[in-house]
Design an enzyme around this catalytic site. Structure first.
Site, PDB file in Angstrom:
ATOM      1  CG  ASN A  37      -0.207   0.077   2.519  1.00  0.00           C
ATOM      2  OD1 ASN A  37       1.033   0.137   2.551  1.00  0.00           O
ATOM      3  ND2 ASN A  37      -0.952   0.095   3.612  1.00  0.00           N
ATOM      4  CE  LYS A 192      16.227  35.891  -4.103  1.00  0.00           C
ATOM      5  NZ  LYS A 192      16.976  34.688  -3.763  1.00  0.00           N
ATOM      6  NE  ARG A 194      13.048  32.605  -4.378  1.00  0.00           N
ATOM      7  CZ  ARG A 194      13.691  31.967  -5.363  1.00  0.00           C
ATOM      8  NH1 ARG A 194      13.034  31.566  -6.432  1.00  0.00           N
ATOM      9  NH2 ARG A 194      14.993  31.746  -5.283  1.00  0.00           N
ATOM     10  CG  ASP A 218      22.063  32.411  -2.173  1.00  0.00           C
ATOM     11  OD1 ASP A 218      21.659  32.682  -1.021  1.00  0.00           O
ATOM     12  OD2 ASP A 218      21.328  32.487  -3.180  1.00  0.00           O
TER      13      ASP A 218
HETATM   14  C1  R5P Z   1      16.450  32.086  -1.488  1.00  0.00           C
HETATM   15  O1  R5P Z   1      16.053  33.146  -1.177  1.00  0.00           O
HETATM   16  C2  R5P Z   1      17.764  31.479  -1.190  1.00  0.00           C
HETATM   17  O2  R5P Z   1      18.575  32.281  -0.419  1.00  0.00           O
HETATM   18  C3  R5P Z   1      18.449  31.078  -2.466  1.00  0.00           C
HETATM   19  O3  R5P Z   1      18.842  32.221  -3.161  1.00  0.00           O
HETATM   20  C4  R5P Z   1      17.509  30.286  -3.283  1.00  0.00           C
HETATM   21  O4  R5P Z   1      16.979  29.244  -2.525  1.00  0.00           O
HETATM   22  C5  R5P Z   1      18.178  29.737  -4.498  1.00  0.00           C
HETATM   23  O5  R5P Z   1      17.215  29.103  -5.296  1.00  0.00           O
HETATM   24  P1  R5P Z   1      17.353  29.205  -6.883  1.00  0.00           P
HETATM   25  O6  R5P Z   1      18.727  28.705  -7.210  1.00  0.00           O
HETATM   26  O7  R5P Z   1      16.271  28.315  -7.413  1.00  0.00           O
HETATM   27  O8  R5P Z   1      17.142  30.646  -7.232  1.00  0.00           O
END
Ligand code: R5P
Length: 311
Positions: A37, A192, A194, A218
């Site tokens: 399952n 930045k 997102r 990063d």
């Molecule tokens: C996000 O804010 C993190 O600090 C990284 O910059 C992020 O996780 C990187 O993800 P990706 O390579 O998909 O931009």
């Protein structure tokens, strides 16, 4: 003193083996069964009674499978009368889900922390959480290491006379500044935003990068969206060359090859907190096994761990 017992989940056997080798302890066997399952069952095949149990599991792809495995291992250890259950999570993937930035959205970082504690985890050892506040999601002690020492040791071997450290965003600027301090370098940061998992905008870079050899720092590279956007801004501003460094090299969607294909990217450096499926001549992978083993040893012996994570 209670005996130590180290078990590893199936996410990153190479790292578990390396940590055990540094600790000079055997890796205890685990039996994982999947029923018809699709449910999982875990059996820890070594005595846990009154032991100081460490379970090593990185939350990497397939994240949900690895998470459930970790939860079941913690439950099994607690049920087997372990004196203490320590989860060693080199990459805590749900850390990126740490805020309510849209209506009716889940906050996985907090939920998974609660699940771990409910499963029986008494203590967590982890590495470079996406944001420091995720530490506070846990109601049990957390030792939160970083990999700045390992990354800085690597870059000290390079010519840094013209270098500057650049964080892609202001959120990571504090860590980038700490890293730059270790290397005696100036620091800059991107502004930045997102938009989605696959789209970010970096509208400006605060600091001087023109004519410099940039070290991008990063916490992780996933799709590489962030680094590619930052590379565009760095080129516009006349950076001379770019090295890319991160703790968690996840490299989804072929990000490693895409990044390495850029002529101005001289090298890519990450740690082995996540298993790497790809290799490339431009990639250097630094081991965090010695640091994690040292932390495990100190936790087990009741010694201070802070010297390992002091910035
Ligand atoms: C996000 O804010 C993190 O600090 C990284 O910059 C992020 O996780 C990187 O993800 P990706 O390579 O998909 O931009």
């Amino acid at each position: 003193m209670r005996e130590i017992a180290v078990f590893g989940g199936s996410s990153h056997p190479a790292l578990t083996a390396e940590i055990c080798a540094h600790l000079a302890v055997p890796q205890r066997p685990v039996l994982l069964k999947r029923f018809a399952n699709d449910c999982l069952e875990v059996q820890l095949q070594s005595n846990c009674r009154e032991r100081d149990v460490f379970i090593i599991q990185s939350l990497v792809r397939p994240v949900q499978e690895n998470l459930v495995e970790l939860l079941l291992m913690a439950d099994a250890a607690r049920g087997a009368s372990a004196a203490r259950v320590n989860a060693v999570i080199p990459h805590y993937a749900y850390a990126r889900s740490d805020k309510k930035d849209a209506p009716r959205i889940s906050i996985g970082g907090r939920l998974v922390a609660d699940l771990l504690v409910t499963a029986g985890v008494d203590r967590v050892l982890t590495l470079n959480l996406h944001s420091p506040q995720v530490h506070g999601f846990f109601s049990v002690p957390v030792d939160h290491l970083h990999a700045l020492r390992e990354l800085a040791a690597h870059f000290r071997q390079r010519d840094l006379s013209n270098a500057v450290v650049v964080s892609p965003d202001l959120g990571y600027a504090k860590s980038a500044a700490a890293f730059a301090r270790r290397l005696g370098l100036p620091v800059a940061a991107g502004a930045k935003e997102r938009v989605s998992d696959s789209e970010v905008h970096i509208t400006a870079i605060i600091g001087d990068v023109a004519g410099h050899d940039v070290i991008i720092l990063d916490d992780e590279i996933s799709r590489g969206t962030t680094v590619f956007e930052l590379l565009d801004r760095l080129r516009e501003q006349g950076a001379r060359s770019v090295a890319v460094a991160c703790t968690h090299g996840l490299f989804a969607d072929n990000a490693l090859d895409k990044l390495a294909a850029a002529d101005d990217v001289t090298e890519i450096v990450c740690t082995n907190s996540a298993p790497l499926e790809a290799e490339h001549p431009k990639l250097t992978v630094l081991s965090v096994a010695p640091a994690l083993a040292e932390a495990i040893s100190r936790i087990h012996n009741g010694e201070s761990v802070s010297s390992l994570f002091d910035h």
